[in-house]
Design an enzyme around this catalytic site. Structure first.
Site, mmCIF file in Angstrom:
data_model
loop_
_atom_site.group_PDB
_atom_site.id
_atom_site.type_symbol
_atom_site.label_atom_id
_atom_site.label_comp_id
_atom_site.label_asym_id
_atom_site.label_seq_id
_atom_site.Cartn_x
_atom_site.Cartn_y
_atom_site.Cartn_z
ATOM 1 N N GLY A 35 0.817 -1.218 0.000
ATOM 2 C CA GLY A 35 0.000 0.000 0.000
ATOM 3 C C GLY A 35 0.845 1.259 0.000
ATOM 4 O O GLY A 35 2.076 1.219 0.109
ATOM 5 N N THR A 37 0.995 3.674 2.221
ATOM 6 C CA THR A 37 1.582 4.104 3.497
ATOM 7 C C THR A 37 2.830 3.288 3.810
ATOM 8 O O THR A 37 3.899 3.842 4.094
ATOM 9 C CB THR A 37 0.558 3.962 4.650
ATOM 10 O OG1 THR A 37 -0.703 4.483 4.219
ATOM 11 C CG2 THR A 37 1.026 4.704 5.881
ATOM 12 N N ALA A 92 -3.677 -0.344 6.615
ATOM 13 C CA ALA A 92 -5.045 -0.791 6.862
ATOM 14 C C ALA A 92 -6.004 0.180 6.185
ATOM 15 O O ALA A 92 -5.659 1.337 5.940
ATOM 16 C CB ALA A 92 -5.331 -0.847 8.358
ATOM 17 N N ASP A 93 -7.185 -0.319 5.889
ATOM 18 C CA ASP A 93 -8.220 0.551 5.318
ATOM 19 C C ASP A 93 -9.100 1.138 6.412
ATOM 20 O O ASP A 93 -9.637 2.244 6.252
ATOM 21 C CB ASP A 93 -9.046 -0.242 4.304
ATOM 22 C CG ASP A 93 -8.164 -0.739 3.175
ATOM 23 O OD1 ASP A 93 -7.568 0.110 2.488
ATOM 24 O OD2 ASP A 93 -8.026 -1.963 3.002
ATOM 25 N N GLU A 112 -1.296 -10.900 2.840
ATOM 26 C CA GLU A 112 -1.122 -10.083 4.049
ATOM 27 C C GLU A 112 -1.526 -10.871 5.297
ATOM 28 O O GLU A 112 -0.880 -10.772 6.334
ATOM 29 C CB GLU A 112 -1.949 -8.806 3.937
ATOM 30 C CG GLU A 112 -1.370 -7.831 2.919
ATOM 31 C CD GLU A 112 -2.236 -6.616 2.648
ATOM 32 O OE1 GLU A 112 -1.690 -5.595 2.222
ATOM 33 O OE2 GLU A 112 -3.460 -6.690 2.848
ATOM 34 N N LYS A 130 -8.323 6.644 8.825
ATOM 35 C CA LYS A 130 -8.631 5.198 8.879
ATOM 36 C C LYS A 130 -9.318 4.774 10.195
ATOM 37 O O LYS A 130 -9.751 3.633 10.326
ATOM 38 C CB LYS A 130 -7.334 4.379 8.723
ATOM 39 C CG LYS A 130 -6.465 4.750 7.525
ATOM 40 C CD LYS A 130 -7.092 4.304 6.236
ATOM 41 C CE LYS A 130 -6.261 4.598 4.993
ATOM 42 N NZ LYS A 130 -5.069 3.831 4.823
#
Ligand code: 5RP
Length: 239
Positions: A35, A37, A92-93, A112, A130
């Site tokens: 991702g 981040t 994380a979302d 993951e 988030k």
């Protein structure tokens, strides 16, 4: 949660990604998440390898992360030669106050979860957008086997108050994960107040390969807000 500009969000992601590197020590085996981040984490690990002589080995959670990790000079190992990792750092979302997560926005949820469950601890890098009270506003990613996915989707739809959507690429073709599977995005809305039970029910549908609920796995959230990073630890955190 406040509205942030793209520049502010990028700055927060970078701050969290770099701050999480504090948890990585010489000699560790590290799970490398996927991702925008955690990309900053991987770049910072690369810098420490080059400039500070940091020695680590890593296992990437996606082909995309594998490419970035190799570019950064991180030594990669595979599961044939590695029975466990010291730590995984991943994005994380969504996360709630108990540090349960929704993941899979980038489509890497299966790898993951395999990596997270094989790690001695899990550090999550996230920006303030988030954080939620109840999981589910972000559509829940569910990776499914290609055989009979339409029927798997109908059964998932029976559990879900909102729409269930087949994830598409920008050109309209069906998105496939690194494992060759489609993803169904289930729009539960902010209703997932019992994530462990929800994960079990969805997993019990034949054809479901993995669910993007990560329950009781994360130890720490490195949360970046506009005024700096906050470390949020689970009560019985392993680190
Ligand atoms: C990929 C993921 C990502 O960690 C999640 O989507 C967060 O990504 P980003 O840091 O780009 O917001 O679960 O499958």
């Amino acid at each position: 949660m406040g509205d942030f500009s793209d520049e502010e969000k990028a700055a927060m992601k970078k701050a969290a990604g770099i701050a999480a590197c504090e948890f990585v020590k010489n000699g560790m085996k590290v799970g490398l998440g996927t991702g925008s981040t955690v990309k900053y984490t991987i770049l910072e690990l690369g810098r420490r390898i080059r400039e500070e002589g940091l020695k680590i080995q890593g296992i990437p959670t996606s082909e995309q992360t594998e490419i970035i990790s190799i570019e950064q000079g991180i030594e990669l190992v595979n599961w044939a030669d590695c029975s466990g990792l010291d730590i995984v750092i991943d994005g994380a979302d969504e996360f709630d106050s108990e540090l349960h997560l929704i993941k899979g926005g980038g489509g890497a949820l299966l790898r993951e979860k395999i990596v997270a469950e094989s790690s001695g601890s899990m550090v999550v890098v996230a920006d303030a957008t988030k954080k939620v009270q109840t999981l589910g506003d972000f559509p829940l990613p569910v990776e499914v086997n290609p055989y009979g996915w339409e029927q798997t989707m109908r059964r998932l739809q029976n559990l879900c108050p909102g729409e269930v959507l087949v994830r598409k690429n920008a050109d309209g073709s069906t998105f496939l994960t690194d494992n060759g599977n489609p993803i169904l995005d289930a729009c539960f809305g902010s209703t997932i107040d019992k994530p462990r039970e929800m994960e079990a029910v969805i997993r019990s549908i034949a054809g479901v390969v993995e669910v993007g609920l990560f329950v009781d796995i994360a130890d720490v959230i490195v949360l970046a807000a506009q005024n700096g990073c906050e470390i949020i630890r689970k009560e019985n955190s392993r680190i």
